[in-house]
Design an enzyme around this catalytic site. Structure first.
Site, PDB file in Angstrom:
ATOM      1  N   HIS A 292      70.618  27.476   2.042  1.00 49.31           N
ATOM      2  CA  HIS A 292      71.238  27.303   3.355  1.00 49.31           C
ATOM      3  C   HIS A 292      71.309  25.826   3.676  1.00 49.31           C
ATOM      4  O   HIS A 292      70.277  25.173   3.838  1.00 49.31           O
ATOM      5  CB  HIS A 292      70.389  28.037   4.403  1.00 49.31           C
ATOM      6  N   HIS A 335      63.465  27.313  13.437  1.00 48.74           N
ATOM      7  CA  HIS A 335      62.976  25.980  13.139  1.00 48.74           C
ATOM      8  C   HIS A 335      62.524  25.260  14.400  1.00 48.74           C
ATOM      9  O   HIS A 335      62.843  25.651  15.525  1.00 48.74           O
ATOM     10  CB  HIS A 335      64.041  25.148  12.409  1.00 48.74           C
ATOM     11  N   GLU A 341      68.473  19.495  21.176  1.00 46.67           N
ATOM     12  CA  GLU A 341      69.785  20.076  20.930  1.00 46.67           C
ATOM     13  C   GLU A 341      70.360  20.712  22.200  1.00 46.67           C
ATOM     14  O   GLU A 341      69.798  21.661  22.747  1.00 46.67           O
ATOM     15  CB  GLU A 341      69.693  21.140  19.837  1.00 46.67           C
ATOM     16  N   TYR A 350      79.091  33.053  18.923  1.00 49.33           N
ATOM     17  CA  TYR A 350      78.247  32.246  18.036  1.00 49.33           C
ATOM     18  C   TYR A 350      77.413  33.191  17.185  1.00 49.33           C
ATOM     19  O   TYR A 350      76.772  34.104  17.701  1.00 49.33           O
ATOM     20  CB  TYR A 350      77.358  31.325  18.867  1.00 49.33           C
ATOM     21  N   HIS A 365      67.621  23.328  23.646  1.00 53.42           N
ATOM     22  CA  HIS A 365      66.397  23.477  22.865  1.00 53.42           C
ATOM     23  C   HIS A 365      65.875  22.059  22.628  1.00 53.42           C
ATOM     24  O   HIS A 365      66.382  21.341  21.778  1.00 53.42           O
ATOM     25  CB  HIS A 365      66.670  24.193  21.539  1.00 53.42           C
ATOM     26  N   HIS A 371      63.154  27.581  17.978  1.00 57.64           N
ATOM     27  CA  HIS A 371      64.300  28.414  18.332  1.00 57.64           C
ATOM     28  C   HIS A 371      64.916  28.958  17.055  1.00 57.64           C
ATOM     29  O   HIS A 371      64.511  28.618  15.947  1.00 57.64           O
ATOM     30  CB  HIS A 371      65.321  27.633  19.153  1.00 57.64           C
TER      31      HIS A 371
END
Length: 438
Positions: A292, A335, A341, A350, A365, A371
């Site tokens: 990823h 993470h 953010e 989303y 966040h 989150h």
């Protein structure tokens, strides 16, 4: 307005352009400053120190009806309490936590782009030119006989609803949802509502200018390509009527009345310019086998800091794209991050938050607050047949910064703040089973 977008721009890389609204207004090999055509004044607008490296030196020469010293008079303090600057430690009761909002309501009455600015977060310090602020803009009326310039930083405008005509000193930009517009520090402009009421997001960047991120091993292509950035051709108005110039300086707002329009640049050349960019031209790259990639792979623009690889601000989007990787968890993972953010949604859904995060809404966040995907997204991603899948009808974005983002009292007291946001992780039960150990 497409016929006005002839020039191409590579932000921060020193490209030089020229355009004139009247033939011959631009001098060619000018030998004497006394020779400006049409009785124009030559003026330089500098966006960097004079001695900056060639590739980082930004300035434009403007050939205008009046010099800028005639575009401002005696300033008076202007009361626009919705617009805040860092440091701003507003009085509210919210503790640090993950936050999300439904779309905030429009202000009462008709408001212009400047009047309808509402600050959500601030970070860093406007006086030391570090950090940023995140605003919402609401515009239900056009700015008429008024213009604005920001001495504190550049403005990255992200419309979510309605179209805007942004008339800058250097020309006009027609901007709507799925596009962005950047206005450099110190440049006068006004915003007219084409299709309203309009609303969206604004990132006010106090620090180094936004530029394209390095591609590194990606190579010469993909992400945001320079050819898709558009600057305006010269456009001017010769209007001798009452006009108000509004300035933002060190967090304060001030107004000055003059007897003419300052949108009087007949020709210009240089590389310190406004621009627009269509986010639908972003060319994403992604994993095609397993694992990823970090969300930084979707960076459109970055405002660098003195620490290499650490952005004062990164502007990141999550556009339509193919998801094809095998043996991997596809949505953003759980993470904690040193960067804070702020996210907004322009349209669609989303993929990590299919419920509760709606177009026109926002989430925050902050640094080192954990989150990740909600329960439904986790379960779906953990069980779905991993065939190639195209993510469609989606365009989210993120303003992230190395600084903590302090919430304003406006944002803390919004009626659209979701008091149950963190419930989206309640169903993440213990799954550990030691019997699976070999």
């Amino acid at each position: 307005m497409d016929d006005m977008m002839k020039l191409q721009y590579q932000p921060g890389f020193g490209n030089d352009f020229e355009t004139e609204a009247l033939k011959g207004a631009l001098p060619q090999g000018q030998n004497s400053p006394q020779d400006c055509a049409y009785g124009l004044y030559a003026e330089q607008l500098s966006g960097s120190p004079f001695t900056a490296l060639r590739g980082q030196n930004e300035r434009s020469w403007l050939y205008r009806i009046r010099p800028s010293v005639k575009h401002v008079g005696q300033f008076s303090k202007l009361d626009l309490p919705g617009w805040k600057s860092a440091p701003c430690l507003d009085d509210h009761d919210l503790t640090p936590t993950q936050l999300r909002w439904d779309p905030p309501p429009f202000p009462d009455g008709e408001v212009s782009f400047v009047e309808g600015m509402r600050t959500v977060t601030t970070a860093g310090d406007v006086n030391t030119q570090t950090g940023m602020a995140v605003h919402l803009f609401f515009a239900s009326r056009s700015m008429t006989a008024e213009s604005f310039f920001n001495a504190d930083g550049e403005l990255l405008i992200v419309p979510q609803q309605g179209r805007l005509l942004v008339f800058t000193e250097m020309g006009k930009l027609d901007v709507g949802p799925c596009e962005i517009c950047l206005i450099p520090r110190g440049m006068k402009f006004r915003v007219e509502v084409i299709d309203g009421p309009a609303r969206g997001y604004v990132c006010e960047n106090y620090g180094a200018k936004f530029t394209l991120p390095e591609r590194g091993p990606i190579g010469a292509n993909c992400l945001a390509n320079p050819r898709d950035f558009k600057t305006p051709v010269a456009a001017f108005e010769d209007v001798d009527e009452q006009h108000t110039v509004i300035m933002k300086w060190c967090g304060g707002l001030y107004a000055s009345d003059i007897d003419h329009s300052p949108m009087d640049v007949v020709a210009w050349h240089g590389n310190y310019t406004p621009f627009k960019y269509d986010l639908r031209t972003f060319s994403p790259v992604n994993a095609v086998l397993f694992d990823h990639p970090d969300p930084s792979i979707f960076t459109v623009l970055t405002a660098p800091s003195e620490s290499p690889g650490t952005g004062n601000i990164d502007f990141v989007i999550f556009p339509e794209r193919w998801s094809v990787a095998e043996h991997t968890f596809r949505p953003p993972w759980y993470h904690m991050n040193i960067m804070s953010e702020f996210m907004g949604l322009i349209h669609g859904v989303y993929d990590a938050k299919e419920e509760g995060f709606v177009p026109g809404g926002m989430s925050l966040h902050n640094c080192m607050l954990p989150h990740g995907p909600d329960v439904d997204a986790f379960e779906k991603a953990s069980t779905v047949d991993l065939k190639p899948h195209k993510l469609e009808n989606t365009l989210a974005f993120m303003f992230e910064t190395r600084f903590p983002q302090h919430l304003t009292s406006y944002a803390a007291r919004l009626e659209t703040l979701q008091d149950d946001y963190t419930d989206c992780w309640d169903g993440l039960e213990k799954r550990f089973n030691s019997e699976d150990a070999g």
